[in-house]
Design a protein around this motif. Sequence first.
Motif, PDB file in Angstrom:
ATOM      1  N   MET A   1       0.841  -1.170   0.000  1.00 52.37           N
ATOM      2  CA  MET A   1       0.000   0.000   0.000  1.00 52.37           C
ATOM      3  C   MET A   1       0.891   1.240   0.000  1.00 52.37           C
ATOM      4  O   MET A   1       1.888   1.305   0.710  1.00 52.37           O
ATOM      5  N   THR A   2       0.533   2.191  -0.791  1.00 47.01           N
ATOM      6  CA  THR A   2       1.260   3.453  -0.791  1.00 47.01           C
ATOM      7  C   THR A   2       0.380   4.533  -0.186  1.00 47.01           C
ATOM      8  O   THR A   2      -0.851   4.490  -0.275  1.00 47.01           O
ATOM      9  N   ALA A   3       1.032   5.482   0.405  1.00 42.33           N
ATOM     10  CA  ALA A   3       0.316   6.579   1.050  1.00 42.33           C
ATOM     11  C   ALA A   3      -0.378   7.445   0.009  1.00 42.33           C
ATOM     12  O   ALA A   3       0.131   7.636  -1.097  1.00 42.33           O
ATOM     13  N   ARG A   4      -1.538   7.953   0.372  1.00 41.43           N
ATOM     14  CA  ARG A   4      -2.216   8.933  -0.474  1.00 41.43           C
ATOM     15  C   ARG A   4      -1.432  10.232  -0.470  1.00 41.43           C
ATOM     16  O   ARG A   4      -1.293  10.893  -1.479  1.00 41.43           O
ATOM     17  N   THR A   5      -0.965  10.587   0.716  1.00 41.65           N
ATOM     18  CA  THR A   5      -0.135  11.784   0.885  1.00 41.65           C
ATOM     19  C   THR A   5       0.665  11.621   2.164  1.00 41.65           C
ATOM     20  O   THR A   5       0.209  10.969   3.109  1.00 41.65           O
ATOM     21  N   THR A   6       1.835  12.181   2.188  1.00 41.22           N
ATOM     22  CA  THR A   6       2.637  12.192   3.409  1.00 41.22           C
ATOM     23  C   THR A   6       2.723  13.605   3.975  1.00 41.22           C
ATOM     24  O   THR A   6       3.471  13.858   4.901  1.00 41.22           O
ATOM     25  N   VAL A   7       1.938  14.493   3.404  1.00 35.98           N
ATOM     26  CA  VAL A   7       1.949  15.884   3.855  1.00 35.98           C
ATOM     27  C   VAL A   7       1.180  16.004   5.161  1.00 35.98           C
ATOM     28  O   VAL A   7       0.024  15.585   5.258  1.00 35.98           O
TER      29      VAL A   7
END
Length: 157
Positions: A1-7
């Motif tokens: 799974m990859t992050a939607r955003t890391t902001v």
Amino acid sequence: MTARTTVLDSDVRAAMQALSAAAKKGLGDPALAELVQIRASQLNHCAFCLDLHLTIARRHGVSERQLDLLDAWEEAGEVFDERERAALALTEAVTVLAGGTSRTKSGGGFVPDEVYEKAAQHFDEGRLAHLVALITVINNWNRLMVSRRIPAGSTRW
């Protein structure tokens, strides 16, 4: 799974970290703090927080048996003492907030009176306030991580 955003705004991160630290310090029991955070994270399906707090719990001496049985703490017998059980019941009540918006004539509603009163038997008013704050902040962390799909072990969040 990859992050939607890391902001995540650095001021928000710092405020959340400060709130977490204050709640843990005021509770005064690092092992119990980790059990509470793990249980809320289980209920919220937050892999990032589970991974993090399981590691920290082990550092604070929480037994593997407690960690293994935490998801079934109510049926685990003497694995959890009465104080831990009261804290875990309160964790579940605050995390799930069952009962909708109706209020009972006994003043109940979201967090049942009997759950809160049981916790109050084991924690003085200050520690109980810190316990509620800790439950609240881990739920906020869970929501921040789950909504952005931050995976377990991520160093970018």
